[in-house]
Design a protein around this motif. Structure first.
Motif, short mmCIF file in Angstrom:
data_model
loop_
_atom_site.label_atom_id
_atom_site.label_comp_id
_atom_site.label_asym_id
_atom_site.label_seq_id
_atom_site.Cartn_x
_atom_site.Cartn_y
_atom_site.Cartn_z
N GLY A 1 0.82 -1.20 0.00
CA GLY A 1 0.00 0.00 0.00
C GLY A 1 0.86 1.26 0.00
N ARG A 2 0.19 2.38 -0.26
CA ARG A 2 0.90 3.67 -0.27
C ARG A 2 1.54 3.97 1.07
N SER A 3 0.83 3.71 2.17
CA SER A 3 1.39 4.01 3.49
C SER A 3 2.61 3.14 3.78
N ALA A 4 2.57 1.88 3.34
CA ALA A 4 3.74 1.01 3.52
C ALA A 4 4.91 1.52 2.68
N LEU A 5 4.63 2.01 1.47
CA LEU A 5 5.68 2.56 0.63
C LEU A 5 6.31 3.77 1.30
N TYR A 6 5.47 4.70 1.76
CA TYR A 6 6.00 5.89 2.43
C TYR A 6 6.80 5.52 3.68
N GLY A 7 6.38 4.47 4.38
CA GLY A 7 7.12 4.01 5.55
C GLY A 7 8.46 3.41 5.22
N ALA A 8 8.60 2.90 3.99
CA ALA A 8 9.86 2.28 3.58
C ALA A 8 10.87 3.28 3.02
N ILE A 9 10.40 4.44 2.60
CA ILE A 9 11.28 5.42 1.97
C ILE A 9 12.21 6.04 3.01
N ARG A 10 13.48 6.09 2.68
CA ARG A 10 14.50 6.72 3.51
C ARG A 10 14.95 8.00 2.83
N PRO A 11 15.29 9.03 3.61
CA PRO A 11 15.74 10.29 3.00
C PRO A 11 16.95 10.07 2.10
N ALA A 12 17.04 10.87 1.05
CA ALA A 12 18.15 10.77 0.11
C ALA A 12 19.21 11.82 0.44
N PRO A 13 20.47 11.48 0.28
CA PRO A 13 21.53 12.46 0.53
C PRO A 13 21.37 13.67 -0.38
N ALA A 14 21.57 14.85 0.18
CA ALA A 14 21.43 16.09 -0.59
C ALA A 14 22.76 16.55 -1.18
#
Length: 112
Positions: free
Chosen positions: A35-48
């Motif tokens: 689901g979308r919420s599971a996807l958002y929970g899996a996303i880690r910030p990307a180096p800037a």
């Protein structure tokens, strides 16, 4: 054979697809079977690609919208910065740049 758990594999795939494609969140979630919420929970910030001016930690982009806008944040102290195309803070002059005057004229001569 990989030692990664299924959750780690999904998390790695989610981050790869999220940060390295223009696919929608719905498309990525559907492809991964989550689901979308599971996807958002899996996303880690990307180096800037820039360090925090306040504490020196590596800045990150929280999501693709922040990356597109150049809005980075420090995960250590919470400060934010707007980064340019080369991941350098955009210079924001505190006052307008002076208007060039023809040779022999000064600002006291007024606008022409």
């Amino acid at each position: 054979m990989s030692d990664a758990s299924p959750n780690e594999v999904v998390r790695a795939s989610a981050n790869r697809l999220y940060w390295n494609s223009a696919d929608t969140v719905d498309d990525i979630a559907g492809r991964l079977g989550i689901g979308r919420s599971a996807l958002y929970g899996a996303i880690r910030p990307a180096p800037a690609g820039a360090d925090c001016a306040r504490c020196g930690a590596a800045m990150v982009f929280a999501n693709r919208s922040a990356r597109a806008a150049g809005r980075a944040r420090c995960p250590e102290c919470g400060s934010t910065a707007t980064l340019g195309a080369e991941s350098h803070p955009l210079e924001r002059p505190s006052e307008p740049a002076p208007v060039p005057r023809p040779a022999g004229k000064s600002a006291a001569d007024g606008p022409r």
